[in-house]
Design a protein around this motif. Structure first.
Motif, PDB file in Angstrom:
ATOM      1  N   GLU A  16      51.955  47.758 -32.924  1.00 27.06           N
ATOM      2  CA  GLU A  16      53.260  48.934 -31.797  1.00 27.06           C
ATOM      3  C   GLU A  16      53.166  47.584 -31.194  1.00 27.06           C
ATOM      4  O   GLU A  16      52.530  47.131 -30.201  1.00 27.06           O
ATOM      5  CB  GLU A  16      52.210  50.114 -31.296  1.00 27.06           C
ATOM      6  CG  GLU A  16      51.802  50.994 -31.091  1.00 27.06           C
ATOM      7  CD  GLU A  16      53.282  51.734 -32.622  1.00 27.06           C
ATOM      8  OE1 GLU A  16      53.882  51.451 -31.878  1.00 27.06           O
ATOM      9  OE2 GLU A  16      52.969  52.494 -33.105  1.00 27.06           O
ATOM     10  N   THR A  17      54.755  47.970 -30.866  1.00 25.25           N
ATOM     11  CA  THR A  17      55.573  46.963 -29.694  1.00 25.25           C
ATOM     12  C   THR A  17      54.541  46.653 -28.278  1.00 25.25           C
ATOM     13  O   THR A  17      53.708  47.727 -28.034  1.00 25.25           O
ATOM     14  CB  THR A  17      56.181  47.388 -28.984  1.00 25.25           C
ATOM     15  OG1 THR A  17      57.393  47.935 -30.401  1.00 25.25           O
ATOM     16  CG2 THR A  17      57.168  46.799 -28.430  1.00 25.25           C
ATOM     17  N   GLY A  18      54.257  46.040 -28.055  1.00 25.89           N
ATOM     18  CA  GLY A  18      53.578  45.837 -26.620  1.00 25.89           C
ATOM     19  C   GLY A  18      51.880  45.610 -26.478  1.00 25.89           C
ATOM     20  O   GLY A  18      51.544  44.909 -26.154  1.00 25.89           O
ATOM     21  N   GLY A  60      41.469  54.691 -19.865  1.00 30.98           N
ATOM     22  CA  GLY A  60      42.519  55.227 -19.406  1.00 30.98           C
ATOM     23  C   GLY A  60      43.636  55.203 -18.946  1.00 30.98           C
ATOM     24  O   GLY A  60      44.088  53.758 -19.386  1.00 30.98           O
ATOM     25  N   SER A  61      44.499  55.447 -17.825  1.00 34.92           N
ATOM     26  CA  SER A  61      45.814  55.244 -17.263  1.00 34.92           C
ATOM     27  C   SER A  61      45.662  53.687 -16.719  1.00 34.92           C
ATOM     28  O   SER A  61      46.076  52.728 -17.208  1.00 34.92           O
ATOM     29  CB  SER A  61      45.519  55.952 -16.169  1.00 34.92           C
ATOM     30  OG  SER A  61      46.586  57.240 -17.081  1.00 34.92           O
ATOM     31  N   PRO A  62      44.212  53.703 -15.987  1.00 40.62           N
ATOM     32  CA  PRO A  62      44.143  52.273 -15.343  1.00 40.62           C
ATOM     33  C   PRO A  62      44.025  50.934 -16.569  1.00 40.62           C
ATOM     34  O   PRO A  62      44.345  49.757 -16.372  1.00 40.62           O
ATOM     35  CB  PRO A  62      42.743  51.921 -14.890  1.00 40.62           C
ATOM     36  CG  PRO A  62      42.939  53.984 -13.986  1.00 40.62           C
ATOM     37  CD  PRO A  62      43.885  54.537 -15.453  1.00 40.62           C
ATOM     38  N   ALA A  63      43.543  51.339 -17.156  1.00 37.49           N
ATOM     39  CA  ALA A  63      43.522  50.316 -18.781  1.00 37.49           C
ATOM     40  C   ALA A  63      44.811  49.327 -18.911  1.00 37.49           C
ATOM     41  O   ALA A  63      45.659  48.753 -19.665  1.00 37.49           O
ATOM     42  CB  ALA A  63      42.854  50.665 -20.175  1.00 37.49           C
ATOM     43  N   ARG A  64      46.122  50.657 -19.013  1.00 35.87           N
ATOM     44  CA  ARG A  64      47.832  50.789 -18.988  1.00 35.87           C
ATOM     45  C   ARG A  64      48.095  49.372 -18.628  1.00 35.87           C
ATOM     46  O   ARG A  64      48.702  48.986 -18.430  1.00 35.87           O
ATOM     47  CB  ARG A  64      48.029  51.925 -19.438  1.00 35.87           C
ATOM     48  CG  ARG A  64      48.492  52.451 -20.897  1.00 35.87           C
ATOM     49  CD  ARG A  64      49.214  53.550 -20.730  1.00 35.87           C
ATOM     50  NE  ARG A  64      48.025  54.933 -21.778  1.00 35.87           N
ATOM     51  CZ  ARG A  64      47.510  55.376 -21.620  1.00 35.87           C
ATOM     52  NH1 ARG A  64      47.268  55.898 -19.833  1.00 35.87           N
ATOM     53  NH2 ARG A  64      46.678  55.904 -22.348  1.00 35.87           N
ATOM     54  N   TYR A  65      48.030  49.622 -16.881  1.00 37.26           N
ATOM     55  CA  TYR A  65      48.614  48.672 -16.212  1.00 37.26           C
ATOM     56  C   TYR A  65      47.984  47.213 -16.398  1.00 37.26           C
ATOM     57  O   TYR A  65      49.420  46.706 -15.515  1.00 37.26           O
ATOM     58  CB  TYR A  65      47.995  49.637 -14.732  1.00 37.26           C
ATOM     59  CG  TYR A  65      48.321  50.631 -14.208  1.00 37.26           C
ATOM     60  CD1 TYR A  65      49.954  51.283 -13.542  1.00 37.26           C
ATOM     61  CD2 TYR A  65      47.705  52.135 -14.556  1.00 37.26           C
ATOM     62  CE1 TYR A  65      50.056  52.438 -13.292  1.00 37.26           C
ATOM     63  CE2 TYR A  65      48.069  52.681 -13.555  1.00 37.26           C
ATOM     64  CZ  TYR A  65      49.305  53.345 -13.281  1.00 37.26           C
ATOM     65  OH  TYR A  65      49.750  54.312 -13.163  1.00 37.26           O
ATOM     66  N   VAL A  66      47.208  46.880 -16.637  1.00 37.53           N
ATOM     67  CA  VAL A  66      46.544  45.759 -17.420  1.00 37.53           C
ATOM     68  C   VAL A  66      47.600  45.186 -17.804  1.00 37.53           C
ATOM     69  O   VAL A  66      48.298  43.961 -17.443  1.00 37.53           O
ATOM     70  CB  VAL A  66      45.328  45.137 -17.463  1.00 37.53           C
ATOM     71  CG1 VAL A  66      44.894  44.017 -17.896  1.00 37.53           C
ATOM     72  CG2 VAL A  66      44.687  46.012 -16.589  1.00 37.53           C
ATOM     73  N   PHE A  67      48.317  46.026 -19.385  1.00 34.65           N
ATOM     74  CA  PHE A  67      49.024  45.097 -20.498  1.00 34.65           C
ATOM     75  C   PHE A  67      50.440  46.122 -19.978  1.00 34.65           C
ATOM     76  O   PHE A  67      51.731  45.853 -20.633  1.00 34.65           O
ATOM     77  CB  PHE A  67      48.892  45.860 -21.550  1.00 34.65           C
ATOM     78  CG  PHE A  67      47.807  45.209 -21.579  1.00 34.65           C
ATOM     79  CD1 PHE A  67      47.546  43.707 -22.135  1.00 34.65           C
ATOM     80  CD2 PHE A  67      45.920  45.385 -21.914  1.00 34.65           C
ATOM     81  CE1 PHE A  67      46.651  43.238 -22.727  1.00 34.65           C
ATOM     82  CE2 PHE A  67      45.603  45.698 -22.519  1.00 34.65           C
ATOM     83  CZ  PHE A  67      45.458  43.516 -22.562  1.00 34.65           C
ATOM     84  N   GLY A  68      50.798  47.160 -19.076  1.00 31.13           N
ATOM     85  CA  GLY A  68      52.917  47.608 -18.897  1.00 31.13           C
ATOM     86  C   GLY A  68      52.184  49.595 -19.000  1.00 31.13           C
ATOM     87  O   GLY A  68      51.379  49.438 -19.738  1.00 31.13           O
ATOM     88  N   GLN A  69      53.178  50.041 -18.606  1.00 34.41           N
ATOM     89  CA  GLN A  69      53.233  50.904 -18.545  1.00 34.41           C
ATOM     90  C   GLN A  69      53.562  51.727 -20.216  1.00 34.41           C
ATOM     91  O   GLN A  69      52.893  52.787 -20.804  1.00 34.41           O
ATOM     92  CB  GLN A  69      54.149  51.795 -18.082  1.00 34.41           C
ATOM     93  CG  GLN A  69      53.348  51.894 -16.693  1.00 34.41           C
ATOM     94  CD  GLN A  69      52.871  53.188 -16.196  1.00 34.41           C
ATOM     95  OE1 GLN A  69      51.668  53.403 -16.889  1.00 34.41           O
ATOM     96  NE2 GLN A  69      51.860  53.241 -14.818  1.00 34.41           N
ATOM     97  N   THR A  70      54.267  50.634 -20.837  1.00 30.86           N
ATOM     98  CA  THR A  70      54.562  50.838 -22.533  1.00 30.86           C
ATOM     99  C   THR A  70      53.911  50.976 -23.158  1.00 30.86           C
ATOM    100  O   THR A  70      54.071  51.555 -24.391  1.00 30.86           O
ATOM    101  CB  THR A  70      56.014  50.461 -22.903  1.00 30.86           C
ATOM    102  OG1 THR A  70      55.515  49.317 -22.179  1.00 30.86           O
ATOM    103  CG2 THR A  70      56.845  51.389 -21.037  1.00 30.86           C
ATOM    104  N   SER A  71      52.324  50.230 -22.749  1.00 32.61           N
ATOM    105  CA  SER A  71      51.499  49.176 -23.798  1.00 32.61           C
ATOM    106  C   SER A  71      50.202  50.846 -24.314  1.00 32.61           C
ATOM    107  O   SER A  71      50.055  51.514 -23.294  1.00 32.61           O
ATOM    108  CB  SER A  71      50.643  48.559 -23.346  1.00 32.61           C
ATOM    109  OG  SER A  71      49.593  48.143 -24.431  1.00 32.61           O
TER     110      SER A  71
END
Length: 90
Positions: A16-18, A60-71
């Motif tokens: 996926e993109t990201g 969870g959500s904290p993991a997404r912050y490492v790569f950006g919200q859309t990842s």
């Protein structure tokens, strides 16, 4: 967060993109004694962990912050464990 042991890699040529250029590793959660503790997961890795290493995982959500919200990442390796210490009276 929890501790896990890297037990393998996942190779995916289509992502996926990201998620371009993100290494994916298979991680077995473990307890502080090194005993398996839960189901294996796939975690994104940007810090260079390898098979056999103990790692710190965020989910969870904290993991997404490492790569950006859309990842579309649900688990990420945030550290490689060199050592840890447990109090004797615990």
């Amino acid at each position: 967060m929890f501790i896990g042991k890297v037990i393998g890699s996942v190779w995916a040529t289509q992502k996926e993109t990201g998620m371009e250029h993100i290494k994916l590793l298979i991680v077995q959660p473990i307890d502080w004694k090194g005993v398996e503790n839960g189901n294996t997961i796939i975690a994104a890795d940007r810090i260079g962990a390898g098979v056999g290493e103990r790692v710190i995982i965020s989910r969870g959500s904290p993991a997404r912050y490492v790569f950006g919200q859309t990842s579309p990442v649900d688990a990420v390796i945030v550290g490689i464990v060199d050592s840890f210490e447990i109090a004797e009276d615990v």
